[in-house]
Scaffold this motif. Structure first.
Motif, PDB file in Angstrom:
ATOM      1  N   ALA A 156      -8.374  44.112  -0.284  1.00  0.00           N
ATOM      2  CA  ALA A 156      -7.896  42.805  -0.753  1.00  0.00           C
ATOM      3  C   ALA A 156      -8.568  42.430  -2.069  1.00  0.00           C
ATOM      4  O   ALA A 156      -7.911  41.917  -2.986  1.00  0.00           O
ATOM      5  CB  ALA A 156      -8.146  41.743   0.315  1.00  0.00           C
ATOM      6  N   ALA A 157      -9.872  42.696  -2.184  1.00  0.00           N
ATOM      7  CA  ALA A 157     -10.596  42.390  -3.424  1.00  0.00           C
ATOM      8  C   ALA A 157     -10.070  43.257  -4.572  1.00  0.00           C
ATOM      9  O   ALA A 157      -9.879  42.771  -5.698  1.00  0.00           O
ATOM     10  CB  ALA A 157     -12.095  42.611  -3.229  1.00  0.00           C
ATOM     11  N   TRP A 158      -9.813  44.510  -4.297  1.00  0.00           N
ATOM     12  CA  TRP A 158      -9.280  45.413  -5.316  1.00  0.00           C
ATOM     13  C   TRP A 158      -7.892  44.957  -5.745  1.00  0.00           C
ATOM     14  O   TRP A 158      -7.571  44.932  -6.928  1.00  0.00           O
ATOM     15  CB  TRP A 158      -9.228  46.844  -4.768  1.00  0.00           C
ATOM     16  CG  TRP A 158      -8.867  47.848  -5.801  1.00  0.00           C
ATOM     17  CD1 TRP A 158      -9.701  48.492  -6.668  1.00  0.00           C
ATOM     18  CD2 TRP A 158      -7.553  48.324  -6.103  1.00  0.00           C
ATOM     19  NE1 TRP A 158      -9.013  49.335  -7.470  1.00  0.00           N
ATOM     20  CE2 TRP A 158      -7.676  49.248  -7.162  1.00  0.00           C
ATOM     21  CE3 TRP A 158      -6.291  48.051  -5.602  1.00  0.00           C
ATOM     22  CZ2 TRP A 158      -6.570  49.903  -7.712  1.00  0.00           C
ATOM     23  CZ3 TRP A 158      -5.190  48.704  -6.151  1.00  0.00           C
ATOM     24  CH2 TRP A 158      -5.348  49.616  -7.202  1.00  0.00           C
ATOM     25  N   ASP A 159      -7.049  44.584  -4.760  1.00  0.00           N
ATOM     26  CA  ASP A 159      -5.701  44.111  -5.075  1.00  0.00           C
ATOM     27  C   ASP A 159      -5.756  42.845  -5.921  1.00  0.00           C
ATOM     28  O   ASP A 159      -4.968  42.693  -6.878  1.00  0.00           O
ATOM     29  CB  ASP A 159      -4.911  43.829  -3.780  1.00  0.00           C
ATOM     30  CG  ASP A 159      -4.534  45.101  -3.042  1.00  0.00           C
ATOM     31  OD1 ASP A 159      -4.627  46.199  -3.614  1.00  0.00           O
ATOM     32  OD2 ASP A 159      -4.160  44.981  -1.854  1.00  0.00           O
ATOM     33  N   ALA A 160      -6.684  41.946  -5.618  1.00  0.00           N
ATOM     34  CA  ALA A 160      -6.814  40.702  -6.387  1.00  0.00           C
ATOM     35  C   ALA A 160      -7.247  41.024  -7.826  1.00  0.00           C
ATOM     36  O   ALA A 160      -6.734  40.433  -8.788  1.00  0.00           O
ATOM     37  CB  ALA A 160      -7.812  39.772  -5.725  1.00  0.00           C
ATOM     38  N   ALA A 161      -8.193  41.960  -7.972  1.00  0.00           N
ATOM     39  CA  ALA A 161      -8.657  42.333  -9.308  1.00  0.00           C
ATOM     40  C   ALA A 161      -7.532  43.004 -10.097  1.00  0.00           C
ATOM     41  O   ALA A 161      -7.356  42.738 -11.291  1.00  0.00           O
ATOM     42  CB  ALA A 161      -9.866  43.262  -9.193  1.00  0.00           C
ATOM     43  N   ALA A 162      -6.769  43.846  -9.447  1.00  0.00           N
ATOM     44  CA  ALA A 162      -5.643  44.526 -10.118  1.00  0.00           C
ATOM     45  C   ALA A 162      -4.577  43.515 -10.517  1.00  0.00           C
ATOM     46  O   ALA A 162      -4.003  43.612 -11.619  1.00  0.00           O
ATOM     47  CB  ALA A 162      -5.061  45.596  -9.196  1.00  0.00           C
ATOM     48  N   ALA A 163      -4.301  42.536  -9.670  1.00  0.00           N
ATOM     49  CA  ALA A 163      -3.302  41.512  -9.984  1.00  0.00           C
ATOM     50  C   ALA A 163      -3.771  40.670 -11.180  1.00  0.00           C
ATOM     51  O   ALA A 163      -2.964  40.306 -12.042  1.00  0.00           O
ATOM     52  CB  ALA A 163      -3.075  40.615  -8.763  1.00  0.00           C
ATOM     53  N   LYS A 164      -5.053  40.391 -11.235  1.00  0.00           N
ATOM     54  CA  LYS A 164      -5.612  39.611 -12.354  1.00  0.00           C
ATOM     55  C   LYS A 164      -5.447  40.362 -13.659  1.00  0.00           C
ATOM     56  O   LYS A 164      -5.122  39.790 -14.687  1.00  0.00           O
ATOM     57  CB  LYS A 164      -7.075  39.290 -12.081  1.00  0.00           C
ATOM     58  CG  LYS A 164      -7.705  38.353 -13.047  1.00  0.00           C
ATOM     59  CD  LYS A 164      -9.109  38.009 -12.636  1.00  0.00           C
ATOM     60  CE  LYS A 164      -9.719  37.042 -13.611  1.00  0.00           C
ATOM     61  NZ  LYS A 164     -11.088  36.696 -13.260  1.00  0.00           N
ATOM     62  N   LEU A 165      -5.651  41.677 -13.624  1.00  0.00           N
ATOM     63  CA  LEU A 165      -5.491  42.499 -14.832  1.00  0.00           C
ATOM     64  C   LEU A 165      -4.048  42.515 -15.312  1.00  0.00           C
ATOM     65  O   LEU A 165      -3.788  42.511 -16.517  1.00  0.00           O
ATOM     66  CB  LEU A 165      -5.963  43.926 -14.569  1.00  0.00           C
ATOM     67  CG  LEU A 165      -7.479  44.130 -14.451  1.00  0.00           C
ATOM     68  CD1 LEU A 165      -7.785  45.560 -14.050  1.00  0.00           C
ATOM     69  CD2 LEU A 165      -8.171  43.791 -15.770  1.00  0.00           C
ATOM     70  N   THR A 166      -3.106  42.570 -14.386  1.00  0.00           N
ATOM     71  CA  THR A 166      -1.694  42.620 -14.778  1.00  0.00           C
ATOM     72  C   THR A 166      -1.197  41.262 -15.252  1.00  0.00           C
ATOM     73  O   THR A 166      -0.200  41.193 -15.974  1.00  0.00           O
ATOM     74  CB  THR A 166      -0.803  43.122 -13.611  1.00  0.00           C
ATOM     75  OG1 THR A 166      -0.977  42.261 -12.477  1.00  0.00           O
ATOM     76  CG2 THR A 166      -1.143  44.541 -13.227  1.00  0.00           C
ATOM     77  N   ASP A 167      -1.875  40.164 -14.839  1.00  0.00           N
ATOM     78  CA  ASP A 167      -1.486  38.823 -15.291  1.00  0.00           C
ATOM     79  C   ASP A 167      -1.935  38.537 -16.708  1.00  0.00           C
ATOM     80  O   ASP A 167      -1.425  37.637 -17.353  1.00  0.00           O
ATOM     81  CB  ASP A 167      -2.067  37.759 -14.351  1.00  0.00           C
ATOM     82  CG  ASP A 167      -1.384  37.757 -12.990  1.00  0.00           C
ATOM     83  OD1 ASP A 167      -0.287  38.327 -12.877  1.00  0.00           O
ATOM     84  OD2 ASP A 167      -1.972  37.205 -12.040  1.00  0.00           O
ATOM     85  N   GLU A 168      -2.914  39.285 -17.190  1.00  0.00           N
ATOM     86  CA  GLU A 168      -3.479  39.012 -18.521  1.00  0.00           C
ATOM     87  C   GLU A 168      -2.626  39.561 -19.624  1.00  0.00           C
ATOM     88  O   GLU A 168      -1.877  40.398 -19.633  1.00  0.00           O
ATOM     89  CB  GLU A 168      -4.887  39.601 -18.627  1.00  0.00           C
ATOM     90  CG  GLU A 168      -5.853  38.901 -17.708  1.00  0.00           C
ATOM     91  CD  GLU A 168      -7.228  39.530 -17.725  1.00  0.00           C
ATOM     92  OE1 GLU A 168      -7.445  40.571 -18.352  1.00  0.00           O
ATOM     93  OE2 GLU A 168      -8.105  38.945 -17.104  1.00  0.00           O
TER      94      GLU A 168
END
Length: 108
Positions: free
Chosen positions: A96-108
């Motif tokens: 879940a933490a990895w998915d959240a970090a990956a989602a944050k990267l794609t939002d930028e």
């Protein structure tokens, strides 16, 4: 000399398999009983895990990997089941933490 086995062909048995966190119901498909002066060992193979090339379940003096009831299996493996559940929960948190970090990267 006692050659009687705990299980017979077609009997239902319970075991904890690798990677599974709960007891699994199995059907006995092969029975082997070995008796020597030092030891008595029963070995079983089950239809669900492969007969001839699958998992071998044992009942011996210092080892038991198969039980007659789900309750016996759960009681004998309570610590293992709890450890596997903890590891699965930890893995889910890390994912879940990895998915959240990956989602944050794609939002930028």
């Amino acid at each position: 000399m006692d050659l009687q086995s705990t299980f017979a062909l077609g009997d239902t048995a319970w075991a904890i398999d690798h990677g599974i966190n709960f007891p699994r119901m199995l059907t006995i498909g092969q029975v082997r009983v070995e008796v020597s002066a030092e030891e008595r060992r029963e070995e079983y193979m089950c239809g669900e895990t492969g007969i001839g090339s699958g998992s071998v379940y044992r009942i011996a003096v210092n080892e038991q990997t198969i039980w007659k009831t789900r309750e016996e299996c759960e009681a004998a493996n309570a610590e293992l089941i709890a450890e596997r559940k903890r590891k699965a929960e930890d893995l889910a948190k890390r994912q879940a933490a990895w998915d959240a970090a990956a989602a944050k990267l794609t939002d930028e």
